[in-house]
Write a protein that holds these residues in place. Sequence first.
Motif, PDB file in Angstrom:
ATOM      1  N   CYS A 167       0.844  -1.194   0.000  1.00 48.73           N
ATOM      2  CA  CYS A 167       0.000   0.000   0.000  1.00 48.73           C
ATOM      3  C   CYS A 167       0.885   1.252   0.000  1.00 48.73           C
ATOM      4  O   CYS A 167       2.101   1.153  -0.065  1.00 48.73           O
ATOM      5  N   GLU A 168       0.246   2.404   0.116  1.00 49.57           N
ATOM      6  CA  GLU A 168       1.002   3.668   0.099  1.00 49.57           C
ATOM      7  C   GLU A 168       1.993   3.751   1.248  1.00 49.57           C
ATOM      8  O   GLU A 168       2.955   4.494   1.184  1.00 49.57           O
ATOM      9  N   ARG A 171       4.838   0.455   0.329  1.00 48.54           N
ATOM     10  CA  ARG A 171       5.442   0.332  -1.002  1.00 48.54           C
ATOM     11  C   ARG A 171       6.667   1.225  -1.211  1.00 48.54           C
ATOM     12  O   ARG A 171       7.621   0.814  -1.875  1.00 48.54           O
ATOM     13  N   CYS A 228      -1.167  -4.762   5.537  1.00 54.93           N
ATOM     14  CA  CYS A 228      -1.164  -5.448   4.235  1.00 54.93           C
ATOM     15  C   CYS A 228      -0.926  -6.942   4.406  1.00 54.93           C
ATOM     16  O   CYS A 228      -1.523  -7.770   3.724  1.00 54.93           O
ATOM     17  N   TYR A 259      -3.185   0.010  -8.286  1.00 51.38           N
ATOM     18  CA  TYR A 259      -3.405  -1.177  -7.461  1.00 51.38           C
ATOM     19  C   TYR A 259      -2.776  -1.083  -6.076  1.00 51.38           C
ATOM     20  O   TYR A 259      -1.679  -0.553  -5.914  1.00 51.38           O
ATOM     21  N   THR A 260      -3.490  -1.592  -5.077  1.00 48.33           N
ATOM     22  CA  THR A 260      -2.972  -1.707  -3.711  1.00 48.33           C
ATOM     23  C   THR A 260      -3.304  -3.107  -3.204  1.00 48.33           C
ATOM     24  O   THR A 260      -4.284  -3.696  -3.640  1.00 48.33           O
ATOM     25  N   LYS A 261      -2.492  -3.589  -2.284  1.00 52.66           N
ATOM     26  CA  LYS A 261      -2.727  -4.915  -1.675  1.00 52.66           C
ATOM     27  C   LYS A 261      -2.892  -6.014  -2.733  1.00 52.66           C
ATOM     28  O   LYS A 261      -1.987  -6.258  -3.495  1.00 52.66           O
ATOM     29  N   TYR A 283      -7.870  -1.539  -5.345  1.00 52.85           N
ATOM     30  CA  TYR A 283      -7.415  -0.187  -5.680  1.00 52.85           C
ATOM     31  C   TYR A 283      -8.007   0.815  -4.689  1.00 52.85           C
ATOM     32  O   TYR A 283      -8.865   1.614  -5.013  1.00 52.85           O
ATOM     33  N   ASP A 284      -7.512   0.769  -3.485  1.00 57.87           N
ATOM     34  CA  ASP A 284      -8.091   1.572  -2.397  1.00 57.87           C
ATOM     35  C   ASP A 284      -7.912   3.071  -2.589  1.00 57.87           C
ATOM     36  O   ASP A 284      -8.672   3.859  -2.036  1.00 57.87           O
TER      37      ASP A 284
END
Length: 423
Positions: A167-168, A171, A228, A259-261, A283-284
């Motif tokens: 995630c942000e 990553r 995550c 994309y996230t997670k 895609y949070d």
Amino acid sequence: MIRRIKGTQDIYMEEITYWHYVEGIILDLTKKYAFQEIRTPIFEATQLFKRSVGEYTDVVQKEMYTFEDKGGRSVTLRPEGTASIARAYIENGFINFGSPLKLFYVGPMFRYEKPQAGRLRQFHQFGIETLGSEDPEADFEIIDFSVNFVKALGINDFQLLINSVGCEKCRPEYRKALKKYYSGKLDRICDDCKKRYETNILRLLDCDKDREIAKNAPSIHDYLCAECSEHFDKLIHLLEENDIDFTIDESLVRGLDYYTKTAFEIKSNTLGGQDQILGGGRYDGLIEQIGGKRVPAVGFAAGLDRIILLLKKEKIVPGDKEKPDIAVLAIDEIAKKESFKIAEYLREKDFSVFIDVVNRNVGNKLKHASRIGAPISIILGENEIKSGEISIKNMNSGEQKNIPMKEASTYLMGMLKKKKVGN
Ligand SMILES: [Zn+2]
Ligand SMILES: [Zn+2]
């Protein structure tokens, strides 16, 4: 002669039966899972894709159909479906409908790529999205749907690959580790990856040309934050508890920035070089990224052109649903008038009826009925009409029989049932 634009196709006859087959499965399955259809415009403000898909992705850099309209706006033919859904979510206040919101879409997308088998400039995607849940149960349902979709198509030889892309929060650390790993290897990676090194370093992991170097790259799983990593573990457990086979693929990062997670793909083992059937993930940050509130979401998109190519390779035949049940052939003026009434009567009984509206002899009419694949022809002339009978010809056996009009419907039903068994 005016020809169609490179990378587009006309879909007709034999080919259209595949599309109806796939679209039928889509409508059936989305109803079973209670996903609602959304139709968004096929063109949008260019800015939407720059901000959602990502300025530095191949899609935005090289592949978009972008032009200025007569009002001087920069518009783009949509290269994918999710950005439009995120835009529609904000613009129409979908947040007021409550969460989760489960949507699906089907339609044409546009990318300026080198045309090849299964890759067109106007291609078609089906996708589903669940908006408003950050829980792994939402990811599980999307994956479960995707597996059942592939199975419903009749494809059994496939593989589900999953990964987490972080995630942000976590990553950036992973990016740093990758930068460090690749910094001494820049002379060995391809030209595209040299650019991606600066702009989109995760993509170095899934570059076909640089597989060997990627093998020893640091693993995202050593960098995932607690949130995550717990999310990923819960998803894995749900898949295991529900007997869904999967493989964890650490090189799976997906091409798009948002994309996230969770990231996942289903690959066919038969399609050769282009073996991806569908891909998706969480895609949070997307809705927030284009100006809305933070609404967590997860979904997948499947390329229908490729799926149809695969169905053909696997010799999955959609059946002859598209062919008429009956061809009505009127051989004289009196019969012509009567033929429409008979056709209407048969259509009310749920038969699919083709009326031959070209004036020609019975031999040529039969030839055409056979060409369009009608299993039964009804031959109508003045004599039949006067006697209240119709002449029914079995196009496969050649057998021909006169039946009273009153009994026709039951008799035809019987003939077709025999044929339709095993279809
Ligand atoms: Zn994280
Ligand atoms: Zn590369």
